[in-house]
Design an enzyme around this catalytic site. Structure first.
Site, PDB file in Angstrom:
ATOM      1  N   ARG A  69      52.601  38.821  45.370  1.00  0.00           N
ATOM      2  CA  ARG A  69      53.072  39.154  44.005  1.00  0.00           C
ATOM      3  C   ARG A  69      53.871  40.447  44.012  1.00  0.00           C
ATOM      4  O   ARG A  69      54.850  40.597  43.283  1.00  0.00           O
ATOM      5  CB  ARG A  69      51.880  39.271  43.058  1.00  0.00           C
ATOM      6  CG  ARG A  69      51.254  37.924  42.703  1.00  0.00           C
ATOM      7  CD  ARG A  69      49.903  38.120  42.057  1.00  0.00           C
ATOM      8  NE  ARG A  69      49.967  38.965  40.892  1.00  0.00           N
ATOM      9  CZ  ARG A  69      48.976  39.771  40.486  1.00  0.00           C
ATOM     10  NH1 ARG A  69      47.847  39.836  41.149  1.00  0.00           N
ATOM     11  NH2 ARG A  69      49.115  40.506  39.409  1.00  0.00           N
ATOM     12  N   HIS A  96      35.777  50.113  36.762  1.00  0.00           N
ATOM     13  CA  HIS A  96      37.094  49.872  37.358  1.00  0.00           C
ATOM     14  C   HIS A  96      38.151  50.397  36.400  1.00  0.00           C
ATOM     15  O   HIS A  96      38.129  50.084  35.205  1.00  0.00           O
ATOM     16  CB  HIS A  96      37.331  48.375  37.605  1.00  0.00           C
ATOM     17  CG  HIS A  96      38.701  48.106  38.143  1.00  0.00           C
ATOM     18  ND1 HIS A  96      38.994  48.204  39.484  1.00  0.00           N
ATOM     19  CD2 HIS A  96      39.860  47.796  37.515  1.00  0.00           C
ATOM     20  CE1 HIS A  96      40.275  47.960  39.658  1.00  0.00           C
ATOM     21  NE2 HIS A  96      40.829  47.703  38.486  1.00  0.00           N
ATOM     22  N   LYS A 115      37.490  40.461  42.555  1.00  0.00           N
ATOM     23  CA  LYS A 115      36.940  41.462  43.484  1.00  0.00           C
ATOM     24  C   LYS A 115      35.679  42.104  42.903  1.00  0.00           C
ATOM     25  O   LYS A 115      34.710  42.342  43.623  1.00  0.00           O
ATOM     26  CB  LYS A 115      38.005  42.531  43.775  1.00  0.00           C
ATOM     27  CG  LYS A 115      39.101  42.004  44.700  1.00  0.00           C
ATOM     28  CD  LYS A 115      40.235  42.974  44.861  1.00  0.00           C
ATOM     29  CE  LYS A 115      41.080  43.046  43.622  1.00  0.00           C
ATOM     30  NZ  LYS A 115      42.427  43.529  43.760  1.00  0.00           N
ATOM     31  N   SER A 171      42.752  38.819  39.433  1.00  0.00           N
ATOM     32  CA  SER A 171      42.771  39.591  40.669  1.00  0.00           C
ATOM     33  C   SER A 171      41.694  40.685  40.627  1.00  0.00           C
ATOM     34  O   SER A 171      40.876  40.817  41.547  1.00  0.00           O
ATOM     35  CB  SER A 171      44.170  40.212  40.836  1.00  0.00           C
ATOM     36  OG  SER A 171      44.182  41.212  41.809  1.00  0.00           O
ATOM     37  N   ASP A 207      42.792  36.714  47.088  1.00  0.00           N
ATOM     38  CA  ASP A 207      43.462  37.732  46.270  1.00  0.00           C
ATOM     39  C   ASP A 207      44.257  38.684  47.149  1.00  0.00           C
ATOM     40  O   ASP A 207      45.357  39.104  46.769  1.00  0.00           O
ATOM     41  CB  ASP A 207      42.453  38.524  45.432  1.00  0.00           C
ATOM     42  CG  ASP A 207      43.159  39.630  44.661  1.00  0.00           C
ATOM     43  OD1 ASP A 207      43.973  39.287  43.785  1.00  0.00           O
ATOM     44  OD2 ASP A 207      42.952  40.819  44.960  1.00  0.00           O
TER      45      ASP A 207
END
Ligand code: URA
Length: 428
Positions: free
Chosen positions: A171, A85, A190, A186, A164
């Site tokens: 947000r 990620h 995931k 967050s 989320d």
């Protein structure tokens, strides 16, 4: 329990605003069900942004968000799974060559990706520039692509961490994105729900990244590595440079083209170096000691995996990529050394050319973006092309040029203050 009690506890509670596990479980569950209103969650998010959360609270918050939806499971596969990620940057197309490369080296890569927002690009927008390629897959289709190609890149379904999804949208419009506990929980909710066995985080640092300094990037990386490790996912993070763009292409189809060059054994050296480094980290975290990634880029096996992955998702790996109708060349203003090429300025220019979106429902232009003809450290001559702007309408060039004003500098010698490509490695 009620929302006001939880908001007050974080705002000014006796133990400096620490929320109990019960309070966190309740508020996430009630928010997902619509019992806690958006305005109440906004107030709580702001109290978290201002007062922070400790490690235990962040872990509880992450687990509660995972429990708000499904948790995927790849235990039926015969090889380990690994994912990467990135916290997002300019020209960051690394997932495109990396996922098939790691698959070619022996691990499965189940990757759920996102779309771009603001000046940073999104992997799904890049992949969607390939004719026919589909981002939305069911879990069964994901499994089919994984078995066919060893790697799948697709959108997260609505069942994955729905808390989320709601909270991130909130947000975004309440000035509460920039909180390390909220960003870490967050991202990791995931990634943990996605079911990967191991995870490599690429935490970007610099003007084109979320985290502008090495210190804040390190704090985010350490928080995420701890969350992953505690959840049983072997997690490692690299802090990497985003003070200048990665590679030479910035924009959806332009980045696909550059990724295919890397898979064909060529491509810009920084993209190749980071792709190979991340592949080695993913294979090590997954405990796979198969083929060496550098070899898999040279012998065509990574390219074969890419072609299988694109075809299995309805795409045509030989299809013509979209091109923008108009181009404009920006020239080097004076002879010397290119000492600075600011990632944020180039990202903003690409966005204004049409490569990115302002609101999440906006379309993107697949052909729009910026091609760089020089990188920091290169010797340049006055009048040679510095970059080419690509857009569907000439009217976009002026605002892109405004974004680039002051975004690059030519000096007489390399100033040497560029960040190293890989700044640090963070483990549990
Ligand atoms: N990406 C996410 O998924 N969540 C954040 O909070 C920030 C970036």
């Amino acid at each position: 329990m009620d929302a006001i009690e939880v908001i007050r506890a974080k705002r000014d509670g006796a133990r400096r605003g620490e929320l109990s596990t019960g309070q966190i479980d309740w508020v996430i569950d009630a928010y997902t069900r619509g019992e806690v209103a958006d305005e109440q969650m906004s107030a709580l998010a702001m109290a978290i942004l201002l007062n922070g959360m400790n490690r235990r609270e962040i872990a509880d918050w992450t687990q509660a968000m995972i429990r708000s939806g499904e948790r995927m499971d790849w235990s039926m596969l015969d090889r380990p799974t690994a994912d990467k990620h990135s916290t997002g940057g300019v020209g960051d197309k690394i997932t495109l060559p990396l996922a098939p490369l790691v698959a070619a080296c022996g691990a499965y890569v189940p990757q759920l990706s996102g779309r771009g927002l603001g000046h940073t690009g999104g992997t799904l927008d890049k992949m969607e520039s390939i004719p026919g390629w589909l981002a939305s897959l069911s879990n069964d289709q994901m499994l089919h692509v994984l078995r066919e190609a060893g790697a799948v890149v697709c959108a997260a379904g609505s069942g994955l961490a729905p808390a989320d999804k709601k909270l991130y949208a909130l947000r975004d419009v309440t000035g509460t994105v920039e909180s390390i506990p909220l960003i870490a929980s967050s991202i990791m909710s995931k990634k943990i729900a996605e079911g990967t066995g191991s995870l490599v985080l690429d935490v970007k640092v610099g003007s084109g990244a979320f985290m502008k300094t090495t210190e804040t990037a390190r704090e985010l990386a350490e928080t995420m590595v701890a969350l992953g490790t505690d959840a049983g996912v072997r997690t490692v993070a690299l802090l990497t440079a985003m003070d200048r763009p990665l590679g030479r292409a910035v924009g959806n189809a332009l980045e696909v083209e550059e990724s295919v060059e890397v898979l064909a054994g060529g491509g810009p050296s920084d993209v190749v170096e980071l792709t190979v480094r991340l592949a080695r980290e993913m294979l090590e975290a997954a405990g796979v000691s198969g083929k060496d990634p550098e070899r898999a880029l040279k012998d065509g096996s990574a390219m074969d995996a890419w072609r299988r992955m694109i075809s299995a998702q309805g795409g045509d790996p030989d299809g013509l990529l979209p091109r923008a109708a108009e181009t404009m060349v920006v020239e080097v203003p004076e002879s010397g050394v290119l000492t600075r090429l600011d990632a944020y300025a180039v990202g903003l220019a690409a966005w204004r050319l049409g490569a990115g979106r302002a609101r999440k429902e906006d379309p993107v232009s697949f052909g729009a973006g910026v091609m760089l003809h020089a990188k920091p450290g290169d010797v340049v001559r006055a009048g040679q092309p510095l970059m080419t702007l690509h857009a569907d309408e000439t009217s976009r060039f002026e605002r892109a040029l405004e974004a680039l004003a002051g975004g690059y500098e030519v000096g007489q010698a390399s100033s040497g203050d560029l960040l190293p490509l890989v700044i640090d490695r963070i483990t549990a």
